[in-house]
Design a protein around this motif. Sequence first.
Motif, PDB file in Angstrom:
ATOM      1  N   ASN A 179       0.823  -1.216   0.000  1.00 50.77           N
ATOM      2  CA  ASN A 179       0.000   0.000   0.000  1.00 50.77           C
ATOM      3  C   ASN A 179       0.854   1.261   0.000  1.00 50.77           C
ATOM      4  N   SER A 188       3.015   4.438  -1.993  1.00 55.39           N
ATOM      5  CA  SER A 188       2.485   5.530  -2.814  1.00 55.39           C
ATOM      6  C   SER A 188       2.811   5.365  -4.290  1.00 55.39           C
ATOM      7  N   GLU A 248      -4.996   4.143  -3.293  1.00 56.38           N
ATOM      8  CA  GLU A 248      -5.433   5.269  -2.468  1.00 56.38           C
ATOM      9  C   GLU A 248      -4.381   6.357  -2.331  1.00 56.38           C
ATOM     10  N   SER A 249      -3.114   5.985  -2.157  1.00 53.32           N
ATOM     11  CA  SER A 249      -2.064   6.974  -1.950  1.00 53.32           C
ATOM     12  C   SER A 249      -1.493   7.380  -3.314  1.00 53.32           C
ATOM     13  N   TYR A 301      -0.377  10.457  -6.074  1.00 49.84           N
ATOM     14  CA  TYR A 301       0.109  11.826  -6.211  1.00 49.84           C
ATOM     15  C   TYR A 301       0.296  12.127  -7.696  1.00 49.84           C
ATOM     16  N   ALA A 319       5.105  12.867  -2.177  1.00 50.43           N
ATOM     17  CA  ALA A 319       4.835  11.529  -1.651  1.00 50.43           C
ATOM     18  C   ALA A 319       5.882  11.129  -0.619  1.00 50.43           C
ATOM     19  N   TYR A 338       5.481  10.370   3.412  1.00 56.27           N
ATOM     20  CA  TYR A 338       5.968   9.092   3.928  1.00 56.27           C
ATOM     21  C   TYR A 338       6.902   9.293   5.110  1.00 56.27           C
TER      22      TYR A 338
END
Length: 296
Positions: free
Chosen positions: A243, A245, A263-264, A266, A283, A287
Amino acid sequence: MAFSSSLGPFLPPSGTFRAHPTRRLQAGAPGRLAASSPPPPDVVVTRERGKNAKLIAALEKHNIHSLELPLIKHVEGPDTDRLSDVLRNDKFDWITITSPEAAAVFLQGWKAAGSPKVRVAVVGEGTARVFDEVSQSDDQSLEVAFSPSKAMGKVLASELPRSNENRCKVLYPASAKAGHEIQDGLSERGFDVMRLNTYTTVPVEDVEPLTLNLAISAPVVAVASPSALRAWLNLVSKVDNWNNSVACIGETTASAAKKLGLESIYYPTTPGLEGWVESILEALRVYRQPKEAPKC
């Protein structure tokens, strides 16, 4: 989500990593890296081989570790051989080109056809640059005459000028996997559109275990097309709970990421290298932010 510049500066470790195909997992120690292995990457860059150098160089300026992992490669499409004949035997008001690869394939067919006079509409600065040498030559048989206000196919379809009130013919050399928004949008406006699927993309299937393990460990993967995104998800499909980015080159790829359940995400509001780099940095900033301690 689009990137934002409101967060503070990100200061990752210095240096850039590139995968070395000859390195392997250490014999007799499954799942453990050899002592000579490089540090984990910050971002995986996934364009086809030979097209990641500019992004890697731009990230190096921010001291970002990059792992080059080409996920797709381009091959001939069903209409590749037709392109030169069509250009030789027909006339078009516009040629619409939406990617650097489409531009490179078009130029090959155009030269094979004897370099007829054409007028080109392009999507994106990277696509336009492919034509620089030819469009600036003395004979000026190829003119890059239009670029939409936003580097997106649907914007091109809505803004392309009509040069003929009665019939305006458009040639659209495209990837076989490209959507139909350009041809449909132009047709709805009364353009006569011929689409040729001059190339297509296939996923890279042979990825060595060490490289794949390093790629999965990276907090960010950078993708420039829905095809590359699907290839990445296929690679990580056997990994539980991946999961991290995804930094997309533009809105089209980001929309595909959303549809695929990520979902993540950019992406820049304006597609291009500079915005892509900023999205990657954003991103990484998110993080690296301290995680909140769980509430009791």
